[in-house]
Design an enzyme around this catalytic site. Structure first.
Site, PDB file in Angstrom:
ATOM      1  N   ASP A 107       4.484  21.464  36.206  1.00  0.00           N
ATOM      2  CA  ASP A 107       3.711  22.703  36.175  1.00  0.00           C
ATOM      3  C   ASP A 107       2.608  22.705  35.115  1.00  0.00           C
ATOM      4  OD1 ASP A 107       5.735  22.792  34.269  1.00  0.00           O
ATOM      5  OD2 ASP A 107       6.609  24.686  34.956  1.00  0.00           O
ATOM      6  N   ASP A 129      17.933  21.961  26.013  1.00  0.00           N
ATOM      7  CA  ASP A 129      18.631  20.963  26.826  1.00  0.00           C
ATOM      8  C   ASP A 129      17.714  19.761  27.046  1.00  0.00           C
ATOM      9  OD1 ASP A 129      16.823  21.983  28.694  1.00  0.00           O
ATOM     10  OD2 ASP A 129      18.327  23.371  29.470  1.00  0.00           O
ATOM     11  N   ASP A 146      16.293  16.911  29.727  1.00  0.00           N
ATOM     12  CA  ASP A 146      16.145  16.504  31.121  1.00  0.00           C
ATOM     13  C   ASP A 146      15.634  15.073  31.175  1.00  0.00           C
ATOM     14  OD1 ASP A 146      16.889  19.039  31.989  1.00  0.00           O
ATOM     15  OD2 ASP A 146      14.834  19.777  31.881  1.00  0.00           O
TER      16      ASP A 146
HETATM   17  P1  ATP Z   1      12.914  25.407  28.690  1.00  0.00           P
HETATM   18  O1  ATP Z   1      12.818  24.906  27.297  1.00  0.00           O
HETATM   19  O2  ATP Z   1      12.717  26.859  28.773  1.00  0.00           O
HETATM   20  O3  ATP Z   1      14.096  24.875  29.462  1.00  0.00           O
HETATM   21  P2  ATP Z   1      11.477  23.577  30.340  1.00  0.00           P
HETATM   22  O4  ATP Z   1      10.035  23.179  30.317  1.00  0.00           O
HETATM   23  O5  ATP Z   1      12.480  22.527  30.039  1.00  0.00           O
HETATM   24  O6  ATP Z   1      11.624  24.817  29.405  1.00  0.00           O
HETATM   25  P3  ATP Z   1      12.869  23.862  32.816  1.00  0.00           P
HETATM   26  O7  ATP Z   1      12.943  25.055  33.698  1.00  0.00           O
HETATM   27  O8  ATP Z   1      14.087  23.377  32.148  1.00  0.00           O
HETATM   28  O9  ATP Z   1      11.747  24.193  31.758  1.00  0.00           O
HETATM   29  O10 ATP Z   1      12.203  22.712  33.678  1.00  0.00           O
HETATM   30  C1  ATP Z   1      12.143  21.360  33.240  1.00  0.00           C
HETATM   31  C2  ATP Z   1      10.823  20.719  33.652  1.00  0.00           C
HETATM   32  O11 ATP Z   1      10.723  20.699  35.077  1.00  0.00           O
HETATM   33  C3  ATP Z   1       9.586  21.466  33.182  1.00  0.00           C
HETATM   34  O12 ATP Z   1       9.197  21.068  31.888  1.00  0.00           O
HETATM   35  C4  ATP Z   1       8.563  21.079  34.224  1.00  0.00           C
HETATM   36  O13 ATP Z   1       8.011  19.824  33.941  1.00  0.00           O
HETATM   37  C5  ATP Z   1       9.381  20.965  35.481  1.00  0.00           C
HETATM   38  N1  ATP Z   1       9.387  22.207  36.280  1.00  0.00           N
HETATM   39  C6  ATP Z   1      10.293  23.208  36.207  1.00  0.00           C
HETATM   40  N2  ATP Z   1      10.015  24.186  37.055  1.00  0.00           N
HETATM   41  C7  ATP Z   1       8.889  23.817  37.702  1.00  0.00           C
HETATM   42  C8  ATP Z   1       8.096  24.407  38.704  1.00  0.00           C
HETATM   43  N3  ATP Z   1       8.413  25.596  39.231  1.00  0.00           N
HETATM   44  N4  ATP Z   1       7.004  23.721  39.154  1.00  0.00           N
HETATM   45  C9  ATP Z   1       6.697  22.515  38.613  1.00  0.00           C
HETATM   46  N5  ATP Z   1       7.398  21.915  37.672  1.00  0.00           N
HETATM   47  C10 ATP Z   1       8.479  22.539  37.192  1.00  0.00           C
HETATM   48 MG    MG Z   2      14.639  22.733  30.139  1.00  0.00          MG
END
Ligand code: ATP
Ligand code: MG
Length: 438
Positions: free
Chosen positions: A137, A49, A51
């Site tokens: 994170d 996805d 963001d």
């Molecule tokens: P995925 O591909 O699994 O969705 P992702 O990195 O996009 O991985 P998401 O859970 O969609 O993970 O979160 C989007 C972004 O938001 C992350 O890349 C990170 O920068 C931030 N983020 C998400 N959760 C946290 C957290 N608990 N603490 C700090 N930053 C976070």
């Molecule tokens: Mg994501």
């Protein structure tokens, strides 16, 4: 990094995400792709996805898009809905400490709140892009791609982490885990999914802080466990979590089995996780209910047996009561929505019913809506335990694929072997004949 240096092109980006960013930029705001999507494209993967972050506030975002919903309490976010695709748009997040500078922040800013363990309970402070990057994170999650100039801003040296294949927290690891203990789960999830290792400093505090997961709301943990185990790398993720002491706080009832990963109970869990990974990687449907049914199966068996021997309940009642108890205990840690807990119980009840195949019962079981899941579950149990259980599973394999004649034959054979078995038993129980001279 410029376009020539990073190699991300607009073809790698969802057209809807591009639309969102063009609209925000057109209205005079800044906007960027951030997080997993930038990381995945840079790693040559297809993001699941997209963001977006911006300096527009949630209300300003809502003003620009008719298809916008504002969601979230802990973090306020905008969802822009395009049919089945949702583009998540967040406002730059700022620092939460009292020293935070708020010169650029919008007026409706609220301070973030921490509880006495250092955990953030509210985090709606708006900030600058630099602050937003520090609040993320892992270093590879703090890269921002702009369609205004096609550059990538890499605030925490995420590219280096990708090259070294290292999961590395931004900032002081212990503080960051205390702020949000779910980051411990995320560290392991990314390591497993991206085939990386944990940076030593990121790994070090986890074992000592694993218990903090107990403070996370059960509903959030349900969502997180789905991401952990239904990502296609569930087996690896599970055993890595275990290595860092993170399985016990999530599933306290399997703690007794965790010390020996080669025990029958753990082999069963491993096999179910492997099957789940295979299904996901060949685009087959999976239900979290199956996985939860498996994780809690041996605790259920043990508890049912204990109830039976301690309170004299019959096997059927003991099993039913134990099923309810085991699920209730698990939901204290991880919420299991009703639509899944009913399926978990169906799968379990079928384990009791599948051995009873006489007369019409075999056909009734075949048409049970959860027969397939119950049978698959029995098959894995059979593979792990062998013996009678494996025979039973194999019988069902034959029976469900047989035509009518064959099915009748199988049932007749079953009747013959079972009744000869019964005769034997009866013969054994008969008292020895008295000899005339006794
Ligand atoms: P995925 O591909 O699994 O969705 P992702 O990195 O996009 O991985 P998401 O859970 O969609 O993970 O979160 C989007 C972004 O938001 C992350 O890349 C990170 O920068 C931030 N983020 C998400 N959760 C946290 C957290 N608990 N603490 C700090 N930053 C976070
Ligand atoms: Mg994501």
């Amino acid at each position: 990094m410029t376009r020539a240096e990073h190699g991300i092109s607009r073809d790698d980006v969802s057209p809807n995400a591009l639309k969102v960013m063009y609209r925000l930029n057109g209205a005079g705001f800044e906007s960027y792709l951030v997080g997993g999507c930038v990381r995945d494209v840079l790693m040559g993967k297809v993001p699941k996805d997209f963001d977006v972050v911006t300096n527009a506030t949630p209300e300003q975002i809502k003003g620009l898009f008719r298809n916008c919903r504002l969601i979230g309490r802990r973090f306020r976010l905008a969802h822009i809905v395009f049919g089945r695709e949702i583009i998540e748009v967040a406002t730059f997040r700022g620092h939460h400490s009292d020293e935070a500078k708020d010169t650029d922040a919008p007026k409706n800013k609220v301070r973030a709140k921490q509880d006495d363990q250092g955990q953030l309970v509210r985090d709606n402070v708006f900030g600058t892009i630099e602050e937003d990057a520090e609040r993320r994170d892992f270093t590879f999650n703090a890269m921002y791609y702009s369609v205004a100039d096609f550059t990538v801003k890499d605030f925490a040296n995420g590219l280096d982490a990708i090259e070294k294949r290292e999961v590395r927290l931004i900032g002081d690891p212990e503080t960051r885990y205390r702020e949000d203990p779910v980051r411990m789960l995320r560290a392991i999830r990314f390591a497993a999914k991206l085939q990386m290792t944990l940076h030593p400093e990121t790994a070090a505090p986890i074992k000592n802080l694993a218990h903090l997961l107990q403070n996370i709301p059960a509903a959030r943990l349900f969502e997180e466990t789905l991401k952990l185990f239904l990502s296609g790398e569930g087996e690896k993720t599970f055993f890595m979590l275990h290595e860092y002491g993170l399985i016990a706080p999530l599933f306290p009832q399997i703690e007794p089995f965790l010390s020996d990963t080669s025990c029958r109970e753990m082999q069963f869990i491993r096999k179910v996780l492997q099957n789940t990974d295979e299904r996901i990687n060949s685009n087959m449907r999976v239900t979290p209910a199956f996985l939860y049914a498996a994780l809690l199966w041996y605790p259920l068996e043990e508890h049912a047996q204990r109830l039976q021997s301690e309170s004299g309940l019959n096997a059927h009642d003991a099993f039913n009561i134990a099923s309810g108890d085991v699920i209730a205990k698990q939901t204290q840690r991880i919420m299991i929505p009703k639509r899944f807990s009913t399926v978990i119980r169906d799968i379990w009840v079928l384990q009791q019913r599948l051995p009873k195949r006489f007369g019409k019962r075999a056909f009734q079981l075949l048409s049970h809506p959860k027969f397939r899941a119950g049978y698959d579950f029995l098959l894995v149990r059979g593979q792990i335990e062998g013996g009678k259980l494996l025979e039973l599973a194999q019988w069902w394999t034959q029976f469900q694929h047989a035509d009518n004649d064959k099915q009748r034959k199988l049932l007749n054979e079953l009747r013959r072997t079972e009744s000869s078995g019964n005769n034997n038993k009866r013969r054994k129980r008969r008292p020895p004949k008295r000899s005339p001279d006794a």
